[in-house]
Design a protein around this motif. Structure first.
Motif, PDB file in Angstrom:
ATOM      1  N   ILE A 160      -5.014  10.180   7.998  1.00 40.55           N
ATOM      2  CA  ILE A 160      -5.968  10.016   6.997  1.00 40.55           C
ATOM      3  C   ILE A 160      -6.675  10.747   6.412  1.00 40.55           C
ATOM      4  O   ILE A 160      -8.039  11.264   7.504  1.00 40.55           O
ATOM      5  CB  ILE A 160      -6.674   8.113   6.946  1.00 40.55           C
ATOM      6  N   THR A 161      -7.373  10.874   4.948  1.00 40.74           N
ATOM      7  CA  THR A 161      -8.832  10.734   4.593  1.00 40.74           C
ATOM      8  C   THR A 161      -9.603   9.966   4.145  1.00 40.74           C
ATOM      9  O   THR A 161      -8.900   8.200   3.769  1.00 40.74           O
ATOM     10  CB  THR A 161      -8.211  12.195   3.887  1.00 40.74           C
ATOM     11  N   LYS A 183      -2.292  11.141   5.475  1.00 39.89           N
ATOM     12  CA  LYS A 183      -2.044  12.347   4.947  1.00 39.89           C
ATOM     13  C   LYS A 183      -0.207  12.108   5.001  1.00 39.89           C
ATOM     14  O   LYS A 183       0.700  13.012   4.571  1.00 39.89           O
ATOM     15  CB  LYS A 183      -2.143  13.508   5.663  1.00 39.89           C
ATOM     16  N   GLU A 209     -11.258   5.725  -1.878  1.00 44.31           N
ATOM     17  CA  GLU A 209     -10.080   5.382  -1.626  1.00 44.31           C
ATOM     18  C   GLU A 209      -9.275   5.994  -0.145  1.00 44.31           C
ATOM     19  O   GLU A 209     -10.094   7.148  -0.209  1.00 44.31           O
ATOM     20  CB  GLU A 209      -8.538   5.438  -2.409  1.00 44.31           C
ATOM     21  N   LEU A 210      -8.823   5.480   0.502  1.00 40.08           N
ATOM     22  CA  LEU A 210      -8.609   6.058   1.762  1.00 40.08           C
ATOM     23  C   LEU A 210      -7.066   6.291   1.411  1.00 40.08           C
ATOM     24  O   LEU A 210      -5.946   6.224   0.818  1.00 40.08           O
ATOM     25  CB  LEU A 210      -8.208   5.369   3.109  1.00 40.08           C
ATOM     26  N   GLN A 211      -7.051   7.397   1.814  1.00 39.86           N
ATOM     27  CA  GLN A 211      -5.144   8.288   1.474  1.00 39.86           C
ATOM     28  C   GLN A 211      -4.529   8.311   3.296  1.00 39.86           C
ATOM     29  O   GLN A 211      -5.851   9.259   3.859  1.00 39.86           O
ATOM     30  CB  GLN A 211      -6.309   9.777   1.009  1.00 39.86           C
ATOM     31  N   LYS A 240     -11.903   9.615  -0.322  1.00 39.73           N
ATOM     32  CA  LYS A 240     -12.585  10.755  -1.112  1.00 39.73           C
ATOM     33  C   LYS A 240     -12.971   9.603  -1.938  1.00 39.73           C
ATOM     34  O   LYS A 240     -12.937   8.131  -1.598  1.00 39.73           O
ATOM     35  CB  LYS A 240     -10.636  11.081  -1.689  1.00 39.73           C
ATOM     36  N   LYS A 249       2.599   8.595   7.383  1.00 39.98           N
ATOM     37  CA  LYS A 249       1.955   7.445   7.460  1.00 39.98           C
ATOM     38  C   LYS A 249       2.911   7.527   9.041  1.00 39.98           C
ATOM     39  O   LYS A 249       3.967   7.151   9.405  1.00 39.98           O
ATOM     40  CB  LYS A 249       3.054   6.556   7.020  1.00 39.98           C
ATOM     41  N   SER A 255      -7.102   1.627  -2.229  1.00 38.76           N
ATOM     42  CA  SER A 255      -8.461   1.684  -2.601  1.00 38.76           C
ATOM     43  C   SER A 255      -9.607   0.774  -1.796  1.00 38.76           C
ATOM     44  O   SER A 255      -9.241   0.293  -1.386  1.00 38.76           O
ATOM     45  CB  SER A 255      -8.958   0.925  -3.712  1.00 38.76           C
ATOM     46  N   TYR A 289       1.369  -1.002  -0.231  1.00 39.65           N
ATOM     47  CA  TYR A 289       0.231  -0.396  -0.267  1.00 39.65           C
ATOM     48  C   TYR A 289       0.960   0.725   0.241  1.00 39.65           C
ATOM     49  O   TYR A 289       1.511   1.311   0.824  1.00 39.65           O
ATOM     50  CB  TYR A 289      -1.444  -0.057   1.652  1.00 39.65           C
ATOM     51  N   GLU A 302       0.366   6.023  -0.645  1.00 36.88           N
ATOM     52  CA  GLU A 302      -0.161   6.821   0.071  1.00 36.88           C
ATOM     53  C   GLU A 302      -1.566   7.611   0.160  1.00 36.88           C
ATOM     54  O   GLU A 302      -2.272   7.393   0.339  1.00 36.88           O
ATOM     55  CB  GLU A 302       0.443   7.750  -0.710  1.00 36.88           C
ATOM     56  N   SER A 303      -2.163   6.061  -1.011  1.00 36.05           N
ATOM     57  CA  SER A 303      -3.365   5.831  -1.262  1.00 36.05           C
ATOM     58  C   SER A 303      -3.631   4.816  -1.589  1.00 36.05           C
ATOM     59  O   SER A 303      -2.863   3.729  -2.212  1.00 36.05           O
ATOM     60  CB  SER A 303      -4.284   6.877  -2.132  1.00 36.05           C
TER      61      SER A 303
END
Length: 290
Positions: free
Chosen positions: A259-260, A273, A269-271, A262, A275, A220, A215, A217-218
């Motif tokens: 995290i954000t 900010k 997807e989870l992104q 989108k 890690k 799905s 995984y 930076e993003s």
């Protein structure tokens, strides 16, 4: 592929802590006095060593891993005596992901995609096809049958009325209620059903996302649900459960900073900010749990 080494013993509740302390005190599983020091028979000594490796607590040189120290250290360990069910989910994740005991990874990552409910014979047939297709390993049917039976004992609650005292020892992961059994005539069917898994702490869920090397930076929603060693595969969480975990993470300030979530043209997807270290998430969880 490894389908033996456990001497047909499922891992018992105190074995991993016993094994950790044994190695931490500079003992060797191959020493003549291991039987006396551990207080079990030679076959069980071998089994404890096997399960230590399977749960990612020992490396290939029989040295304790960072994960072993983080979980089982008497002084700084998260949960040395496995009093929190979250620790069992964590161990289950490492058992599947490490792949040392091949059956667990194959069942949770592969067989379940083909059959949500299956018999032992279905698993053996699946392995035969896999061996024929990949040509990188061979199987012994008797060994695979024994290994499957050990897997069942690891997760299933045994019949309390059984006459065999050994059979009444619950496997380490029986409390997770991951695998259910039902009978049709003379056949036993096993089911690993996708559910929301509301009782898995969000920190364990987040840890698996951060620990997955594939995984970036993003990631799905589909990947979290379906990828090899993903939370969806390992924990049998359905999509609704995954979304619920992400929403819970977003509602907690300290995780909201990481995290954000989108939704671009229907692609969810989870992104990240940023890690954090996966272990730091668990350190926070256990500090607040105790």
């Amino acid at each position: 592929m490894t389908f033996s080494g456990h001497e047909t013993f499922q891992c018992r509740h105190l074995w991993l802590k016993k094994g950790y302390d044994f190695v931490f005190q500079q003992n060797s599983f191959s020493s003549d006095d291991a039987v006396v020091t551990l207080g079990v028979g030679r076959n069980m000594v071998n089994s404890i060593r096997f399960w230590m490796k399977a749960f990612n607590l020992l490396d290939t040189q029989d040295q304790l891993t960072t994960f072993a120290h983080k979980l089982f250290s008497d002084e700084t360990g998260w949960d040395p005596y496995l009093e929190d069910e979250a620790s069992l989910w964590l161990l289950h994740y490492h058992l599947v992901k490490s792949g040392f005991a091949s059956t667990y990874s194959i069942i949770f990552n592969e067989l379940r995609r083909e059959k949500i409910e299956f018999m032992k014979s279905n698993y053996v047939s699946f392995l035969k096809r896999k061996a024929d297709a990949e040509k990188t390993f061979q199987i012994n049917e008797n060994t695979v049958n024994e290994d499957f039976s050990v897997m069942v004992k690891m997760y299933m609650r045994s019949d309390a009325t059984t006459k065999d005292k050994e059979e009444r020892y619950l496997g380490l992961l029986s409390e997770l209620d991951l695998i259910k059994i039902f009978s049709k005539g003379k056949d036993d069917f096993y089911v690993i059903e996708n559910t929301e898994r509301e009782h898995i702490p969000v920190e364990i869920f987040l840890y698996t996302l951060l620990d997955n090397e594939s995984y970036g930076e993003s990631v799905s929603l589909s990947s979290i649900e379906n990828d090899h060693d993903s939370a969806g595969a390992v924990f049998a969480i359905n999509r609704a459960g995954i979304v619920s975990k992400i929403e819970e993470l977003l509602s907690i300030q300290r995780y909201n900073n990481y995290i954000t979530f989108k939704d671009h043209a229907g692609v969810k997807e989870l992104q990240f900010k940023r890690k954090p270290n996966p272990n730091s998430i668990l350190t926070t969880y256990y500090a607040n749990a105790n």
